[in-house]
Design a protein around this motif. Structure first.
Motif, short mmCIF file in Angstrom:
data_model
loop_
_atom_site.label_atom_id
_atom_site.label_comp_id
_atom_site.label_asym_id
_atom_site.label_seq_id
_atom_site.Cartn_x
_atom_site.Cartn_y
_atom_site.Cartn_z
N UNK A 194 8.97 25.49 32.76
CA UNK A 194 8.84 24.04 32.70
C UNK A 194 7.58 23.63 33.46
N UNK A 195 6.69 22.92 32.78
CA UNK A 195 5.45 22.44 33.38
C UNK A 195 4.69 23.56 34.08
N UNK A 196 4.63 24.70 33.44
CA UNK A 196 3.86 25.82 33.95
C UNK A 196 4.55 26.64 35.01
N UNK B 275 19.76 27.39 21.86
CA UNK B 275 18.72 26.42 22.24
C UNK B 275 17.69 26.30 21.12
N UNK B 276 18.10 25.75 19.98
CA UNK B 276 17.20 25.75 18.82
C UNK B 276 15.94 24.92 19.02
N UNK B 277 15.94 24.01 19.96
CA UNK B 277 14.78 23.14 20.16
C UNK B 277 13.80 23.65 21.21
N UNK B 278 14.10 24.77 21.83
CA UNK B 278 13.21 25.32 22.86
C UNK B 278 12.44 26.49 22.26
N UNK B 279 11.11 26.39 22.18
CA UNK B 279 10.34 27.50 21.60
C UNK B 279 10.39 28.74 22.47
N UNK B 280 10.17 29.90 21.84
CA UNK B 280 10.23 31.18 22.53
C UNK B 280 8.93 31.93 22.30
N UNK C 263 2.76 23.26 23.47
CA UNK C 263 1.99 22.21 24.13
C UNK C 263 2.92 21.11 24.64
N UNK C 264 2.92 20.90 25.96
CA UNK C 264 3.73 19.85 26.56
C UNK C 264 5.22 20.10 26.53
N UNK C 265 5.64 21.32 26.22
CA UNK C 265 7.07 21.62 26.07
C UNK C 265 7.54 22.66 27.08
N UNK C 266 8.83 22.61 27.39
CA UNK C 266 9.46 23.73 28.06
C UNK C 266 9.60 24.87 27.03
N UNK C 267 9.55 26.11 27.50
CA UNK C 267 9.67 27.23 26.57
C UNK C 267 10.19 28.46 27.30
N UNK C 268 10.69 29.41 26.51
CA UNK C 268 11.14 30.69 27.06
C UNK C 268 10.03 31.72 26.93
N UNK C 269 9.97 32.61 27.91
CA UNK C 269 9.13 33.80 27.84
C UNK C 269 10.04 35.02 27.84
N UNK C 270 9.82 35.93 26.90
CA UNK C 270 10.72 37.08 26.73
C UNK C 270 9.92 38.37 26.67
N UNK D 44 0.42 30.18 37.24
CA UNK D 44 0.90 29.24 36.23
C UNK D 44 1.20 29.97 34.93
N UNK D 45 2.07 29.35 34.11
CA UNK D 45 2.50 29.95 32.85
C UNK D 45 2.22 29.00 31.68
N UNK D 46 2.05 29.59 30.50
CA UNK D 46 1.69 28.81 29.33
C UNK D 46 0.18 28.70 29.16
N UNK D 47 -0.54 29.73 29.59
CA UNK D 47 -2.01 29.69 29.57
C UNK D 47 -2.52 30.03 28.17
N UNK D 48 -3.02 29.02 27.48
CA UNK D 48 -3.58 29.19 26.14
C UNK D 48 -5.06 28.89 26.15
#
Length: 258
Positions: A105-107, A54-59, A74-81, A235-239
């Motif tokens: 996805x979307x938090x 999944x090269x286009x999904x940030x981790x 920002x505004x993206x789906x992403x993996x948490x590891x 929620x997830x993706x809290x910056x």
């Protein structure tokens, strides 16, 4: 996607067990939390696997963040590891440590894998479907069984953190009349809720998003929920938080069905 996440988690778990049996080298991060060579080798395996598939999904990965590597989400789906959740359990030769991979996805955690290599148990979930499988000594994933939260009765059984319990958590349990609780390490607490072995997990001490996302995905898919103390879904993706660092969680309560 879930098959790839499962294989990545099992491969990372194999590397972790190699270090576990040989004896880990332990160092300490700036926050005094332990990190081992198993954390680092497992994270590399997972990152390489995700980058290839999944090269286009940030981790967002725990050790990479500690080293200052934070991708744009920002505004993206992403993996948490979290390559090794429960490092204290790992160092203490307790089997309650896990490999955690989640898709956000979307938090919201919409897919996740929690693998406990020392126990040979893998939990995985996508939307509205959670499962559990046994992983053999040859690192093969067995036929999964569907799991789900149990309905809460009058007498609740709670789970608490083994190494990060707090006076606030004890007070919460007392306030809600909960006297039965067990201390469990790592993200396994979410999974035990998801398979109906307990009812509630109040966490009134510090966690980071990579600690909780995969287990939370399994719990939500099994019919449970994780809410903050004001009743909103965690929620997830809290910056850029004004009261804490990036990806830090507020206090929360995870629970099974009403």
């Amino acid at each position: 996607m879930l098959d790839i996440l499962e294989r990545a988690a099992v491969a990372a778990g194999k590397a972790i067990l190699d270090v576990y049996h040989a004896g880990p080298e332990v160092s300490y991060k700036a926050d005094c939390s332990p990190v081992t060579d198993a954390d680092e080798s497992a994270e590399k395996i997972i990152l390489d696997c995700l980058a290839a598939a999944f090269p286009d999904i940030p981790v967002v990965a725990e050790e990479a963040v500690a080293a200052g590597h934070i991708p744009d989400i920002e505004g993206k789906s992403f993996f948490l590891v979290d390559p090794l959740d429960g490092t204290k359990e790992f160092v203490g030769r307790n089997g309650d440590f896990t490999v955690n991979i989640a898709l956000i996805e979307k938090g919201e955690p919409v897919a996740g894998v929690v693998y406990a290599p020392a126990l040979g148990i893998l939990y995985a979930a996508t939307r509205n479907k959670a499962k559990k499988a046994v992983v053999t000594g040859q690192h093969d994933i067995g036929t999964p069984t569907i799991i789900g939260c149990r309905s809460r009765g009058d007498r609740l059984v709670a789970l608490a953190s083994k190494h990060h319990n707090s006076l606030e958590t004890i007070a919460y349990l007392a306030e809600h009349g909960i006297t039965d609780y067990e201390a469990i390490g790592s993200s396994l607490k979410f999974c035990l809720l998801a398979e109906g072995l307990a009812d509630i997990y109040p966490r009134l001490s510090r966690t980071m998003e990579w600690d909780t996302a995969a287990g939370d995905a399994v719990l939500r898919a099994a019919g449970g929920e994780t809410v903050t103390m004001d009743g909103n879904p965690l929620a997830y993706g809290k910056r850029n938080q004004t009261t804490d660092v990036d990806f830090a969680n507020p206090y929360f309560v995870s629970r099974g069905k009403n």
